[in-house]
Design an enzyme around this catalytic site. Structure first.
Site: not given
Ligand code: 3HC
Length: 294
Positions: A130, A151, A163, A202
């Site tokens: 990260s 990433h 990334e 990030n």
């Molecule tokens: N496999 C495939 N697809 C899946 C899945 C799985 N296991 N679980 C969920 N999905 C799909 C769903 O089908 C849905 O797709 P659609 O919009 O096309 O219908 C979509 O993902 C959203 O799923 P849900 O409606 O079930 O929503 P959830 O509440 O379970 O999940 C989330 C939501 C995707 C986590 C959403 O809240 C989100 O985008 N959150 C922000 C996450 C974020 O910002 N991540 C980046 C963090 S920073 C990082 O990682 C960098 C690191 O270096 C620190």
């Protein structure tokens, strides 16, 4: 056929290794397996292998439930993933993606060993770090030109972005091959970034999360209101404190430390509350408690 797909066909990667089968590594392995790629996940013990396999299977089942994967695809994807306790099993991999703990000395030792072991012609060694500069990781190998950053974002099986990070000594062809793999074989959206701590996402996202923690710590607003405000007022899919719990508060702290080393700018400093929570084991979803309980 699109240009990227044509290019990928000519130099497709068929054998991938993922080191670390946790939250990120498991997600990355799942994405590769669903793309039809032979994927070996390395974990340090049989117990962690069992946990990683269960996590990958549960997530694939969720994809089936959500209509994203059919039964045949589920079975094929499961068949594409195998597990190993030794990185010696990665000798024939064309691409190895490291997703272990955010600790430079651990990554250094690992890349040193990968350098000795991975023998496929033109193999790419990638880190999912990260925040640790890729150049520092590449320095542990005798082939820094073949080391890049790839990433992914949490949850890797859902978030479209990768990334691709190049260093001043990365071989341009290696960078292109990594980007083409992510785009054409994994179906991800690729952005390119230079090797500076935090890359693009990030560097923008973490100061925002740190500020939200400071706001909560100062009693400025409740955690529920901070999160609700950003979901309903700024269109984020989840609020900053819920997101910190998803990413892991230990990862957030490690990111802050890398930023401080790189930029010496207080906007990246870890709020004391974040540090205390990590010391107390309140790491977020993975330990059942962070800002919220799970
Ligand atoms: N496999 C495939 N697809 C899946 C899945 C799985 N296991 N679980 C969920 N999905 C799909 C769903 O089908 C849905 O797709 P659609 O919009 O096309 O219908 C979509 O993902 C959203 O799923 P849900 O409606 O079930 O929503 P959830 O509440 O379970 O999940 C989330 C939501 C995707 C986590 C959403 O809240 C989100 O985008 N959150 C922000 C996450 C974020 O910002 N991540 C980046 C963090 S920073 C990082 O990682 C960098 C690191 O270096 C620190």
């Amino acid at each position: 056929m699109r240009g990227a797909e044509r290019k990928a066909g000519a130099m497709a990667i068929e054998r991938v290794g993922v080191v670390g089968g946790g939250q990120m590594g498991g997600g990355i392995a799942e994405v590769c397996a669903k793309a039809g790629i032979d994927t070996v996940v390395v974990e340090v013990s049989d117990e962690l292998i069992d946990r990683s396999r269960a996590q990958i299977e549960a997530s694939m089942l969720k994809a089936v439930d959500k209509g994203k994967l059919d039964q045949a695809g589920f079975e094929a994807a499961l068949d594409n993933v195998s597990f190993a306790v030794s990185i010696d099993d990665l000798a024939d991999r064309q691409l190895v993606i490291e997703a272990v703990v955010e600790n430079l000395s651990v990554k250094h030792e690992l890349f040193g060993r990968l350098d000795e072991i991975v023998e496929a012609d033109g193999a790419i060694l990638a880190s999912n770090t990260s925040s640790i500069p890729i150049t520092q990781i590449a320095g542990a190998t005798g082939r820094p030109g073949s080391v890049v950053g790839m990433h992914f974002f949490n949850p890797a099986q859902v978030m479209p972005l990768v990334e691709v990070v190049s260093t001043v000594v990365s071989d341009g062809e290696v960078v292109e091959r990594a980007a083409t793999f992510a785009e054409a074989q994994l179906g991800k959206v690729v952005v390119r970034a230079k090797d500076r701590a935090g890359f693009i996402v990030n560097k923008l996202l973490c100061p925002y999360i740190f500020e939200a923690i400071r706001m909560y710590e100062e009693g400025f607003a409740t955690k529920e209101d901070i999160d609700a405000a950003m979901v309903n007022g700024a269109g984020y899919p989840m609020g900053p404190l819920t997101l910190a719990d998803l990413v892991g508060n230990d990862t957030m702290l490690a990111v802050s430390e890398s930023f401080m080393e790189e930029y010496q700018d207080p906007k990246y400093a870890a709020p004391p509350l974040l540090r205390r929570m990590v010391e107390a084991g309140l790491l977020g979803r993975k330990t059942g408690r962070g800002f919220y309980e799970y």
